[in-house]
Design a protein around this motif. Structure first.
Motif, PDB file in Angstrom:
ATOM      1  N   LEU A 136      38.060  51.896 -52.500  1.00  0.00           N
ATOM      2  CA  LEU A 136      36.790  51.354 -52.968  1.00  0.00           C
ATOM      3  C   LEU A 136      35.742  51.447 -51.866  1.00  0.00           C
ATOM      4  CD1 LEU A 136      35.508  49.897 -55.445  1.00  0.00           C
ATOM      5  CD2 LEU A 136      36.139  47.736 -54.356  1.00  0.00           C
ATOM      6  N   PHE A 137      36.153  51.209 -50.627  1.00  0.00           N
ATOM      7  CA  PHE A 137      35.244  51.340 -49.490  1.00  0.00           C
ATOM      8  C   PHE A 137      35.013  52.811 -49.131  1.00  0.00           C
ATOM      9  CE2 PHE A 137      36.697  46.949 -48.835  1.00  0.00           C
ATOM     10  CZ  PHE A 137      35.484  46.316 -48.621  1.00  0.00           C
ATOM     11  N   LEU A 138      36.057  53.637 -49.241  1.00  0.00           N
ATOM     12  CA  LEU A 138      35.895  55.056 -48.931  1.00  0.00           C
ATOM     13  C   LEU A 138      34.923  55.742 -49.885  1.00  0.00           C
ATOM     14  CD1 LEU A 138      39.596  56.135 -48.190  1.00  0.00           C
ATOM     15  CD2 LEU A 138      37.774  55.737 -46.536  1.00  0.00           C
ATOM     16  N   PHE A 139      34.918  55.291 -51.159  1.00  0.00           N
ATOM     17  CA  PHE A 139      34.064  55.906 -52.177  1.00  0.00           C
ATOM     18  C   PHE A 139      32.674  55.268 -52.259  1.00  0.00           C
ATOM     19  CE2 PHE A 139      38.203  56.973 -54.483  1.00  0.00           C
ATOM     20  CZ  PHE A 139      38.173  58.303 -54.058  1.00  0.00           C
ATOM     21  N   HIS A 140      32.374  54.313 -51.400  1.00  0.00           N
ATOM     22  CA  HIS A 140      31.071  53.639 -51.460  1.00  0.00           C
ATOM     23  C   HIS A 140      29.950  54.677 -51.311  1.00  0.00           C
ATOM     24  CE1 HIS A 140      27.748  50.947 -50.425  1.00  0.00           C
ATOM     25  NE2 HIS A 140      28.485  49.972 -50.950  1.00  0.00           N
ATOM     26  N   PRO A 141      28.918  54.606 -52.170  1.00  0.00           N
ATOM     27  CA  PRO A 141      27.888  55.660 -52.178  1.00  0.00           C
ATOM     28  C   PRO A 141      27.106  55.800 -50.876  1.00  0.00           C
ATOM     29  CG  PRO A 141      27.241  53.798 -53.559  1.00  0.00           C
ATOM     30  CD  PRO A 141      28.674  53.591 -53.205  1.00  0.00           C
ATOM     31  N   SER A 142      26.902  54.706 -50.150  1.00  0.00           N
ATOM     32  CA  SER A 142      26.101  54.798 -48.924  1.00  0.00           C
ATOM     33  C   SER A 142      26.908  54.530 -47.655  1.00  0.00           C
ATOM     34  CB  SER A 142      24.924  53.811 -48.989  1.00  0.00           C
ATOM     35  OG  SER A 142      25.394  52.481 -49.185  1.00  0.00           O
ATOM     36  N   LEU A 143      27.877  53.628 -47.735  1.00  0.00           N
ATOM     37  CA  LEU A 143      28.657  53.269 -46.553  1.00  0.00           C
ATOM     38  C   LEU A 143      30.011  53.962 -46.501  1.00  0.00           C
ATOM     39  CD1 LEU A 143      27.976  49.403 -46.554  1.00  0.00           C
ATOM     40  CD2 LEU A 143      26.749  51.174 -45.278  1.00  0.00           C
ATOM     41  N   GLY A 144      30.399  54.638 -47.564  1.00  0.00           N
ATOM     42  CA  GLY A 144      31.716  55.250 -47.633  1.00  0.00           C
ATOM     43  C   GLY A 144      31.902  56.401 -46.669  1.00  0.00           C
ATOM     44  N   VAL A 145      33.118  56.514 -46.132  1.00  0.00           N
ATOM     45  CA  VAL A 145      33.432  57.562 -45.157  1.00  0.00           C
ATOM     46  C   VAL A 145      33.306  58.952 -45.773  1.00  0.00           C
ATOM     47  CG1 VAL A 145      35.267  58.511 -43.700  1.00  0.00           C
ATOM     48  CG2 VAL A 145      34.966  56.036 -43.867  1.00  0.00           C
ATOM     49  N   ASN A 147      31.366  60.164 -48.217  1.00  0.00           N
ATOM     50  CA  ASN A 147      29.977  60.630 -48.327  1.00  0.00           C
ATOM     51  C   ASN A 147      29.344  60.861 -46.957  1.00  0.00           C
ATOM     52  OD1 ASN A 147      29.910  60.807 -51.064  1.00  0.00           O
ATOM     53  ND2 ASN A 147      28.741  58.944 -51.418  1.00  0.00           N
ATOM     54  N   ASN A 148      29.741  60.072 -45.970  1.00  0.00           N
ATOM     55  CA  ASN A 148      29.226  60.287 -44.613  1.00  0.00           C
ATOM     56  C   ASN A 148      29.706  61.620 -44.053  1.00  0.00           C
ATOM     57  OD1 ASN A 148      27.759  57.907 -44.454  1.00  0.00           O
ATOM     58  ND2 ASN A 148      29.497  56.725 -43.686  1.00  0.00           N
ATOM     59  N   ILE A 149      30.964  61.977 -44.372  1.00  0.00           N
ATOM     60  CA  ILE A 149      31.495  63.268 -43.923  1.00  0.00           C
ATOM     61  C   ILE A 149      30.759  64.413 -44.622  1.00  0.00           C
ATOM     62  CG2 ILE A 149      33.532  64.767 -43.965  1.00  0.00           C
ATOM     63  CD1 ILE A 149      35.245  62.252 -43.652  1.00  0.00           C
ATOM     64  N   ASP A 156      25.156  66.891 -50.119  1.00  0.00           N
ATOM     65  CA  ASP A 156      24.710  65.622 -50.699  1.00  0.00           C
ATOM     66  C   ASP A 156      25.904  64.758 -51.103  1.00  0.00           C
ATOM     67  OD1 ASP A 156      22.088  66.391 -50.411  1.00  0.00           O
ATOM     68  OD2 ASP A 156      21.959  67.247 -52.442  1.00  0.00           O
ATOM     69  N   GLY A 157      25.730  63.449 -50.945  1.00  0.00           N
ATOM     70  CA  GLY A 157      26.788  62.509 -51.303  1.00  0.00           C
ATOM     71  C   GLY A 157      27.116  62.548 -52.790  1.00  0.00           C
ATOM     72  N   VAL A 158      28.342  62.181 -53.112  1.00  0.00           N
ATOM     73  CA  VAL A 158      28.827  62.197 -54.493  1.00  0.00           C
ATOM     74  C   VAL A 158      28.915  60.770 -55.012  1.00  0.00           C
ATOM     75  CG1 VAL A 158      30.762  62.791 -56.009  1.00  0.00           C
ATOM     76  CG2 VAL A 158      30.128  64.310 -54.113  1.00  0.00           C
ATOM     77  N   GLU A 159      28.486  60.567 -56.244  1.00  0.00           N
ATOM     78  CA  GLU A 159      28.627  59.244 -56.871  1.00  0.00           C
ATOM     79  C   GLU A 159      30.040  59.122 -57.438  1.00  0.00           C
ATOM     80  OE1 GLU A 159      25.546  59.203 -59.794  1.00  0.00           O
ATOM     81  OE2 GLU A 159      23.975  58.768 -58.327  1.00  0.00           O
TER      82      GLU A 159
END
Length: 304
Positions: A136-145, A147-149, A156-159
């Protein structure tokens, strides 16, 4: 002689009955547990599926096949079944292939390989709730690892959990990670049970590493692969916890697979009869899929 034969035959029948009674006595605790927690709920579910049931579990009216007819004409149920089969397709091949890859690596006699065996099997000790919370934290749209990678490499980040396109795939990734541990342990045990003499004979004949893997390891591992495939398919059909925590069946019902749909109908909407009909259909689907696996897959199994 005839009297002795008849007497010995009667004595043999008596001993068989006695042994049968003793066997039943030993099996009685297991039979009681299976009856209370398996057979009785199955019979009750089948009974509920033909009735309108109130929230307290009391049968209100007999409706016959109405619940099943509603399911056959329900667009939501069809969407749920399609999502369920897609979920099985996403998870089962991937988790078996990855677990097999890890098992092959861990079967090598290398220094410190025990550490990697512990790492590969570690997901077995993680509960569904804990594993789903981690993702749940890894998939977070803005704080997730994740999307940061992706952002670091210019993508672009994935929802992951808020898009109908990605949500089921995200839950599948979580499920694959959770199931790797148990599949790895079973496959590793299968590889370690392959006779060393077969590998030695192949080496003498000049077979290389990949030839030994394809011609010896995989065929000798086929009974274990067959077993792992069956339990993986059944486990994927029964997935619930990670969906409840990650998506709650959404967005727009894209992850509302059959087990979660049964839960919602029964405990969110109070439609116990309708939910029971879905449970019976799920049971029949799993039964048919397992039967097909035995009919088709067992022919390709090589027993030693």
């Amino acid at each position: 002689m005839v009297k002795k034969y008849v007497k010995s035959k009667k004595l043999g029948i008596h001993n068989e009955k006695k042994l049968f009674g003793i066997g039943i006595l030993y099996l009685l605790p297991a039979l009681i547990l299976l009856g209370v927690f398996l057979f009785y709920p199955m019979i009750k579910t089948f009974y509920f599926s033909f009735n309108e049931v109130t929230g307290g579990g009391l049968v209100k009216d007999f409706v016959g096949w109405d619940h099943y007819m509603k399911l056959l004409h329900s667009a939501e149920f069809r969407k749920s079944m399609i999502g369920t089969f897609l979920f099985v397709l996403y998870t089962v091949p991937a988790e078996i292939i990855i677990a097999l890859f890890f098992a092959v690596i861990a079967s090598e006699k290398l220094k410190g390989i025990g550490i990697f065996r512990t790492i590969f099997s570690s997901t077995l000790g993680v509960s569904v709730a804990a594993g789903a919370t981690i993702f749940l934290f890894l998939f977070h749209p803005s704080l997730g690892v994740l999307n940061n990678i992706l952002g670091f490499v210019g993508i672009d980040g994935v929802e992951w959990l808020t898009s109908s396109k990605w949500a089921l795939f995200a839950v599948a990734i979580t499920t694959i990670w959770m199931h790797i541990g148990i599949n790895f342990i079973i496959l590793l045990g299968g590889i370690q049970n392959v006779s060393a003499e077969l590998y030695e004979s192949a080496k003498i004949d000049g077979a290389g590493y990949w030839a030994r893997l394809v011609k010896i390891t995989i065929p000798m591992l086929s009974p274990v692969l067959f077993f792992v495939t069956i339990i993986a398919v059944i486990g994927s059909f029964q997935t619930f916890g990670q969906i409840d925590i990650l998506t709650g069946g959404g967005p727009a019902g894209s992850t509302n697979i059959i087990v979660y749909s049964i839960y919602q109908e029964a405990f969110s909407y109070g439609n116990f009869g309708f939910a029971s009909a879905q449970a019976i259909i799920l049971f029949l689907v799993i039964l048919i899929v397992t039967f097909i696996q035995f009919r088709v897959g067992e022919k390709k199994v090589h027993y030693q």
